[in-house]
Design an enzyme around this catalytic site. Structure first.
Site, short mmCIF file in Angstrom:
data_model
loop_
_atom_site.label_atom_id
_atom_site.label_comp_id
_atom_site.label_asym_id
_atom_site.label_seq_id
_atom_site.Cartn_x
_atom_site.Cartn_y
_atom_site.Cartn_z
N THR A 132 0.82 -1.21 0.00
CA THR A 132 0.00 0.00 0.00
C THR A 132 0.86 1.26 0.00
OG1 THR A 132 -1.48 1.28 1.42
CG2 THR A 132 -0.13 -0.32 2.52
N ASP A 133 0.28 2.37 -0.46
CA ASP A 133 0.97 3.66 -0.38
C ASP A 133 1.06 4.15 1.06
OD1 ASP A 133 -1.72 4.34 -0.01
OD2 ASP A 133 -1.80 5.82 -1.62
N GLU A 134 0.26 3.55 1.97
CA GLU A 134 0.21 4.05 3.35
C GLU A 134 1.53 3.84 4.09
OE1 GLU A 134 -3.46 3.46 5.44
OE2 GLU A 134 -4.56 3.16 3.57
N TYR A 158 -1.98 -0.53 10.96
CA TYR A 158 -2.12 -1.18 9.65
C TYR A 158 -0.89 -0.92 8.77
CZ TYR A 158 -3.40 -1.59 4.71
OH TYR A 158 -3.39 -1.88 3.37
N LYS A 162 2.06 -3.44 7.33
CA LYS A 162 2.35 -3.62 5.91
C LYS A 162 3.81 -3.27 5.61
CE LYS A 162 -0.09 -4.61 2.94
NZ LYS A 162 -0.47 -5.93 2.37
P1 NAD Z 1 -9.77 -7.22 2.11
O1 NAD Z 1 -9.76 -6.95 3.58
O2 NAD Z 1 -11.00 -6.91 1.33
O3 NAD Z 1 -9.44 -8.75 1.84
C1 NAD Z 1 -8.43 -9.43 2.53
C2 NAD Z 1 -8.62 -10.93 2.27
O4 NAD Z 1 -7.58 -11.63 2.95
C3 NAD Z 1 -9.95 -11.47 2.81
O5 NAD Z 1 -10.56 -12.31 1.86
C4 NAD Z 1 -9.53 -12.25 4.07
O6 NAD Z 1 -10.39 -13.36 4.34
C5 NAD Z 1 -8.14 -12.72 3.67
N1 NAD Z 1 -7.29 -12.98 4.85
C6 NAD Z 1 -7.14 -12.20 5.95
N2 NAD Z 1 -6.30 -12.79 6.82
C7 NAD Z 1 -5.90 -13.96 6.24
C8 NAD Z 1 -5.03 -15.01 6.64
N3 NAD Z 1 -4.39 -14.98 7.81
N4 NAD Z 1 -4.84 -16.04 5.80
C9 NAD Z 1 -5.49 -16.10 4.60
N5 NAD Z 1 -6.34 -15.15 4.19
C10 NAD Z 1 -6.53 -14.09 4.99
O7 NAD Z 1 -8.51 -6.43 1.53
P2 NAD Z 1 -8.29 -5.79 0.10
O8 NAD Z 1 -8.81 -4.41 0.12
O9 NAD Z 1 -8.75 -6.74 -0.94
O10 NAD Z 1 -6.71 -5.70 0.08
C11 NAD Z 1 -5.90 -6.71 -0.51
C12 NAD Z 1 -4.45 -6.33 -0.35
O11 NAD Z 1 -4.21 -5.08 -0.98
C13 NAD Z 1 -4.01 -6.16 1.10
O12 NAD Z 1 -2.72 -6.70 1.23
C14 NAD Z 1 -4.01 -4.67 1.31
O13 NAD Z 1 -3.06 -4.29 2.29
C15 NAD Z 1 -3.62 -4.18 -0.06
N6 NAD Z 1 -4.11 -2.83 -0.39
C16 NAD Z 1 -5.45 -2.54 -0.39
C17 NAD Z 1 -5.87 -1.26 -0.74
C18 NAD Z 1 -7.34 -0.91 -0.80
O14 NAD Z 1 -7.67 0.24 -1.13
N7 NAD Z 1 -8.27 -1.82 -0.53
C19 NAD Z 1 -4.95 -0.28 -1.05
C20 NAD Z 1 -3.59 -0.60 -1.02
C21 NAD Z 1 -3.19 -1.88 -0.71
P1 TYD Z 2 -10.73 4.10 4.11
O1 TYD Z 2 -11.70 3.72 3.04
O2 TYD Z 2 -10.86 3.48 5.46
O3 TYD Z 2 -9.27 3.86 3.51
P2 TYD Z 2 -7.82 4.31 4.11
O4 TYD Z 2 -7.93 4.69 5.52
O5 TYD Z 2 -7.03 3.05 3.93
O6 TYD Z 2 -7.35 5.44 3.24
O7 TYD Z 2 -10.80 5.66 4.30
C1 TYD Z 2 -10.57 6.54 3.20
C2 TYD Z 2 -10.62 7.94 3.74
O8 TYD Z 2 -11.97 8.21 4.17
C3 TYD Z 2 -9.75 8.15 4.96
O9 TYD Z 2 -9.19 9.46 4.93
C4 TYD Z 2 -10.72 8.03 6.14
C5 TYD Z 2 -12.01 8.56 5.56
N1 TYD Z 2 -13.25 7.97 6.12
C6 TYD Z 2 -14.28 8.81 6.58
O10 TYD Z 2 -14.18 10.05 6.53
N2 TYD Z 2 -15.41 8.23 7.09
C7 TYD Z 2 -15.56 6.88 7.18
O11 TYD Z 2 -16.60 6.40 7.69
C8 TYD Z 2 -14.51 6.03 6.68
C9 TYD Z 2 -14.63 4.54 6.76
C10 TYD Z 2 -13.37 6.62 6.16
#
Ligand code: NAD
Ligand code: TYD
Length: 358
Positions: A132-134, A158, A162
């Site tokens: 992630t960019d975070e 988080y 990561k």
């Molecule tokens: P998500 O929370 O929707 O899905 C995570 C999946 O991993 C789920 O299906 C969960 O059951 C599975 N999981 C959790 N713990 C596990 C374990 N111990 N063993 C096996 N499976 C397990 O997450 P996402 O949004 O799909 O993110 C996927 C990846 O991308 C993550 O690594 C996250 O850090 C990264 N990412 C997500 C975003 C975003 O905007 N969603 C942005 C940047 C990076």
């Molecule tokens: P989120 O979707 O949780 O992603 P991330 O924290 O990984 O960026 O949140 C996106 C942005 O929206 C973040 O700045 C937090 C804000 N946010 C709200 O303002 N209200 C909400 O209820 C949630 C879930 C997020």
């Protein structure tokens, strides 16, 4: 075939669906099915001969070794993670367990399997870690966007977990020669996004006539990437990325949260107007800010564009319209993910926030 972890989550399930649609190589999909994992996301490939789903934990070294030996994948793509910042603040332990220990176990199981492969397969093998960019921390208004060379400065449990996993992946390459690739992407949005995250939460709450909770002043900036563009980037990095390198993936869509909420409301006003004719934006409510809330993320995606020729296909306007339309067309999916566990989370998270601002 390839082995994917976390393929029942938001990004992982989009990746699996796209992968199976794009070619004839199979996928072993290893997912623990936490609250965020949902087999309904994979309904379209439930009887696909190329999709093998295994419910398992990436912390389980024995299962990982067995699955690798049994399926002999040519690559591992690691999506599995605890992914919600707010949950990491309330309970960081699961983040350390899955994101740090789980990645370590997966690296070790993969290294043992990879080191025994015949020469040609060993050379062709890839371990792609999705990050992630975070991990880069927070930016001020005028700072340049995150390049791959930006120092890691994670601020939440988080992002710290990561960052730790990214460091392990890097070290397994430098120390053991494991052929790794890392992608650091910005905020994804699109189909199958669990409604604890900003965009789907706003859609769900708007339709239910509930408040739209915006943290703090709503001026925090994120860079939004349509999930299908992210999946295409991962396929491209897997295919042509340079070993040991990291690639930042972003949508060139920096926007403050409040603007996101306004866009979602405007689309809902157009596509599913409220019965009373008022705009959904009237449901907006400012709530207490997230502790340690990063102010701005922005991705400089020029490296992947220049070196691998990837570019996002969607603008925010096209992607958000597709997303809102998808949620409106998939009411049953939404209804089903709003389980008891989900309702408990929302009640605890937002009732506390309301109390604190009262
Ligand atoms: P998500 O929370 O929707 O899905 C995570 C999946 O991993 C789920 O299906 C969960 O059951 C599975 N999981 C959790 N713990 C596990 C374990 N111990 N063993 C096996 N499976 C397990 O997450 P996402 O949004 O799909 O993110 C996927 C990846 O991308 C993550 O690594 C996250 O850090 C990264 N990412 C997500 C975003 C975003 O905007 N969603 C942005 C940047 C990076
Ligand atoms: P989120 O979707 O949780 O992603 P991330 O924290 O990984 O960026 O949140 C996106 C942005 O929206 C973040 O700045 C937090 C804000 N946010 C709200 O303002 N209200 C909400 O209820 C949630 C879930 C997020």
């Amino acid at each position: 075939m390839i082995l994917v972890t976390g393929g029942a989550g938001f990004i992982g399930s989009n990746f699996v669906l796209d992968w199976l649609a794009a070619g004839d190589e199979g996928v072993v999909n290893v997912d623990k099915l936490t609250y965020a994992g949902n087999l309904q996301n994979l309904q379209a490939v439930a009887s696909h001969p190329g999709h093998v789903f295994v419910q398992a934990d990436i912390c389980d070294a024995g299962v990982l070794a067995r699955l690798l030996a049994e399926h002999q994948p040519r690559a591992v793509v690691n999506f599995a993670a605890e992914s919600h910042v707010d949950r990491s603040i309330v309970g960081p332990a699961a983040f350390i367990e899955t994101n740090v220990v789980g990645t370590f176990r997966l690296l070790e199981a993969t290294r043992a399997y990879w080191s025994e492969l015949p020469e040609a397969e060993r050379a062709a093998f890839r371990f792609l870690h999705v990050s992630t960019d975070e991990v880069y921390g927070t930016l001020s208004k005028d700072d340049p966007a995150f390049a791959e060379t930006k120092a890691y400065e994670p601020n939440s449990p988080y992002s710290a977990s990561k960052a730790a996993s990214d460091h392990l992946v890097r070290a397994w390459h430098h120390t053991y020669g494991l052929p790794v690739l890392t992608t650091n992407c910005s905020n994804n949005y699109g189909p199958f996004h669990f409604p604890e995250k900003l965009i789907p939460l706003m859609i769900v709450n708007a339709l239910a006539g509930k408040p739209l909770p915006v943290y703090g002043d709503g001026m925090q900036v994120r860079d939004w990437l349509y999930v299908k563009d992210h999946c295409a980037a991962i396929r491209r990095v897997l295919e042509a990325g340079t070993l040991g390198e990291t690639y930042n993936v972003g949508g060139w869509n920096e926007m403050p949260n409040i603007e996101i909420v306004k866009r979602v409301c405007a689309l809902l006003d157009e596509l599913r107007p409220r019965a009373d004719g008022a705009s959904y934006i009237g449901q907006l409510t400012y709530v207490k800010d997230r502790p340690g809330h990063d102010r701005r993320y922005a991705i400089d995606a020029r490296k992947i564009e220049r070196e691998l020729g990837w570019k996002p296909a969607e603008t925010f306007d096209t992607g958000i319209r597709k997303t809102v339309e998808w949620y409106l067309a998939n009411g049953e999916w939404l209804h089903n993910v709003q389980s008891g566990g989900y309702r408990d989370w929302v009640a605890a998270q937002y009732d506390n926030a309301k109390e604190a601002t009262a």
